[in-house]
Structure formats: structure tokens, C-alpha cells
Enzyme design. Structure first.
Site, PDB file in Angstrom:
ATOM      1  N   GLU A   1     -65.855  72.486 -43.612  1.00  0.00           N
ATOM      2  CA  GLU A   1     -65.849  72.514 -45.084  1.00  0.00           C
ATOM      3  C   GLU A   1     -67.238  72.651 -45.693  1.00  0.00           C
ATOM      4  OE1 GLU A   1     -63.322  69.408 -46.632  1.00  0.00           O
ATOM      5  OE2 GLU A   1     -61.589  70.664 -46.086  1.00  0.00           O
ATOM      6  N   VAL A   2     -68.267  72.265 -44.952  1.00  0.00           N
ATOM      7  CA  VAL A   2     -69.635  72.372 -45.478  1.00  0.00           C
ATOM      8  C   VAL A   2     -70.366  73.438 -44.663  1.00  0.00           C
ATOM      9  CG1 VAL A   2     -71.808  71.180 -45.922  1.00  0.00           C
ATOM     10  CG2 VAL A   2     -69.637  69.954 -46.211  1.00  0.00           C
TER      11      VAL A   2
ATOM     12  N   HIS B   1     -73.285  71.005 -38.935  1.00  0.00           N
ATOM     13  CA  HIS B   1     -73.345  69.549 -38.773  1.00  0.00           C
ATOM     14  C   HIS B   1     -72.518  69.167 -37.564  1.00  0.00           C
ATOM     15  CE1 HIS B   1     -70.198  70.702 -41.622  1.00  0.00           C
ATOM     16  NE2 HIS B   1     -69.458  69.712 -41.136  1.00  0.00           N
TER      17      HIS B   1
ATOM     18  N   HIS C   1     -70.546  65.991 -36.016  1.00  0.00           N
ATOM     19  CA  HIS C   1     -70.004  64.660 -36.274  1.00  0.00           C
ATOM     20  C   HIS C   1     -70.222  63.820 -35.024  1.00  0.00           C
ATOM     21  CE1 HIS C   1     -67.408  65.784 -39.842  1.00  0.00           C
ATOM     22  NE2 HIS C   1     -67.541  66.974 -39.283  1.00  0.00           N
TER      23      HIS C   1
ATOM     24  N   ILE D   1     -69.811  60.394 -45.760  1.00  0.00           N
ATOM     25  CA  ILE D   1     -69.391  59.751 -47.004  1.00  0.00           C
ATOM     26  C   ILE D   1     -67.943  59.233 -46.929  1.00  0.00           C
ATOM     27  CG2 ILE D   1     -68.466  61.769 -48.241  1.00  0.00           C
ATOM     28  CD1 ILE D   1     -70.228  60.913 -50.623  1.00  0.00           C
TER      29      ILE D   1
HETATM   30  P1  AMP Z   1     -66.471  69.419 -41.884  1.00  0.00           P
HETATM   31  O1  AMP Z   1     -65.021  69.422 -42.228  1.00  0.00           O
HETATM   32  O2  AMP Z   1     -66.710  69.402 -40.409  1.00  0.00           O
HETATM   33  O3  AMP Z   1     -67.222  70.516 -42.615  1.00  0.00           O
HETATM   34  O4  AMP Z   1     -67.023  68.011 -42.381  1.00  0.00           O
HETATM   35  C1  AMP Z   1     -67.710  67.816 -43.577  1.00  0.00           C
HETATM   36  C2  AMP Z   1     -67.977  66.330 -43.645  1.00  0.00           C
HETATM   37  O5  AMP Z   1     -68.969  66.113 -44.625  1.00  0.00           O
HETATM   38  C3  AMP Z   1     -66.776  65.479 -44.043  1.00  0.00           C
HETATM   39  O6  AMP Z   1     -66.537  64.510 -43.010  1.00  0.00           O
HETATM   40  C4  AMP Z   1     -67.206  64.844 -45.359  1.00  0.00           C
HETATM   41  O7  AMP Z   1     -66.734  63.521 -45.514  1.00  0.00           O
HETATM   42  C5  AMP Z   1     -68.707  64.891 -45.240  1.00  0.00           C
HETATM   43  N1  AMP Z   1     -69.456  64.901 -46.497  1.00  0.00           N
HETATM   44  C6  AMP Z   1     -69.273  65.708 -47.562  1.00  0.00           C
HETATM   45  N2  AMP Z   1     -70.185  65.462 -48.516  1.00  0.00           N
HETATM   46  C7  AMP Z   1     -70.980  64.485 -48.030  1.00  0.00           C
HETATM   47  C8  AMP Z   1     -72.127  63.795 -48.518  1.00  0.00           C
HETATM   48  N3  AMP Z   1     -72.629  64.058 -49.745  1.00  0.00           N
HETATM   49  N4  AMP Z   1     -72.698  62.839 -47.756  1.00  0.00           N
HETATM   50  C9  AMP Z   1     -72.181  62.562 -46.540  1.00  0.00           C
HETATM   51  N5  AMP Z   1     -71.126  63.172 -45.996  1.00  0.00           N
HETATM   52  C10 AMP Z   1     -70.521  64.128 -46.732  1.00  0.00           C
END
Ligand code: AMP
Length: 125
Positions: A105-106, A110, A112, A40
Site C-alpha cells: 500500500e505504500v 519497507h 515488516h 502505526i
Molecule cells: P504494506 O501493505 O506492506 O504497504 O504496509 C504498509 C504499512 O504501513 C501498514 O502496515 C500500515 O499500518 C503502515 N503505515 C502506514 N502509514 C504509517 C505511518 N505514518 N507510520 C507508521 N506506519 C504506517
């Protein structure tokens, strides 16, 4: 705010909701094992996130607890997405932030996938 990657899986995390189609995403690929979609807030011309369908908090959780089929399926999906988006010849970068120092953060694993331009040094200091 970085997460604690040792906590149990929280099915309310944003990527779990995205997998259940409770929130929208710009999907570019999906199969039995993985889903890929545009980040996003892209940090490169190509910035795709690839996530396993299974409930894994982090790379550590996945590496320790996923089945061999899940691991194979996920790794192949990451490669398939990169190849399908024409990133193999120019090159690309994979990143799996894990826990606090990793800046995760999520709380759903995931990877990247960055590409589309020279990406510069590996870490900003
Ligand atoms: P991380 O810091 O590795 O956990 O990365 C989390 C990533 O998720 C960040 O690059 C955000 O921009 C991305 N992100 C968060 N919410 C969404 C969403 N709803 N759709 C797509 N990407 C997201």
C-alpha cells in the site's frame, strides 16, 4: 488500496515524507542506509517497519537498482533491528509486500518485522 509497483517513485509517498520528518514516526533505529519505526497499526506485539533511505518503490526496484552498498546496509540494518529488539532467540518474521497481489500500500520499499509472540501460519486463507 494496493499500488502498482511498476510505477516510478513518487516522492510524495508517506514514507518519503516520514524520512524528511514532515510527518511523525516512532523511530527505533536509524543509520546511513535505513530507518526503522513502529508500524502505526501493529499486527503483532512487535511490528517494526524498516525502510531504506534511498528512493525505491518496492523490493523489485531495490533488488534491481540499488547499489551493493545500499543493499548491504539495508539488509544489515534489518538484522541489527531484530537483534537489538531481542527477537533472534524467540524468532521473528520478515515480509516485503510487493505490488498488487502482494498487497503493498505504500510505494516506498519497507520490510515488516514481526515478533513478540508465535506468529501462526504464514498466510491467512
Ligand atoms: P504494506 O501493505 O506492506 O504497504 O504496509 C504498509 C504499512 O504501513 C501498514 O502496515 C500500515 O499500518 C503502515 N503505515 C502506514 N502509514 C504509517 C505511518 N505514518 N507510520 C507508521 N506506519 C504506517
Amino acid at each position: 488500496m494496493p499500488i502498482d509497483a511498476t510505477l516510478p517513485y513518487d516522492p510524495a509517498n508517506i514514507f518519503a515524507r516520514l524520512l524528511r520528518d514532515e510527518i511523525p514516526s516512532r523511530r527505533v533505529y536509524e543509520d546511513e542506509w535505513a530507518v526503522a519505526f513502529h508500524d502505526i497499526a501493529p499486527q503483532a506485539p512487535e511490528h517494526i517497519l524498516v525502510i531504506p533511505r534511498g528512493a525505491y518503490v518496492s523490493w523489485d526496484d531495490f533488488a534491481a537498482n540499488a547499489s551493493a552498498d545500499e543493499i548491504t546496509g539495508f539488509v544489515r540494518a534489518v538484522g541489527t533491528v531484530a537483534r537489538a529488539r531481542g527477537l533472534v532467540a524467540p524468532g521473528y518474521r520478515l515480509l516485503a509486500n510487493t505490488g498488487g497481489d502482494g498487497g503493498q500500500e505504500v510505494a516506498h520499499l519497507h520490510v515488516h518485522l514481526f515478533g513478540g509472540a508465535p506468529l501462526g501460519p504464514m498466510l491467512a486463507r
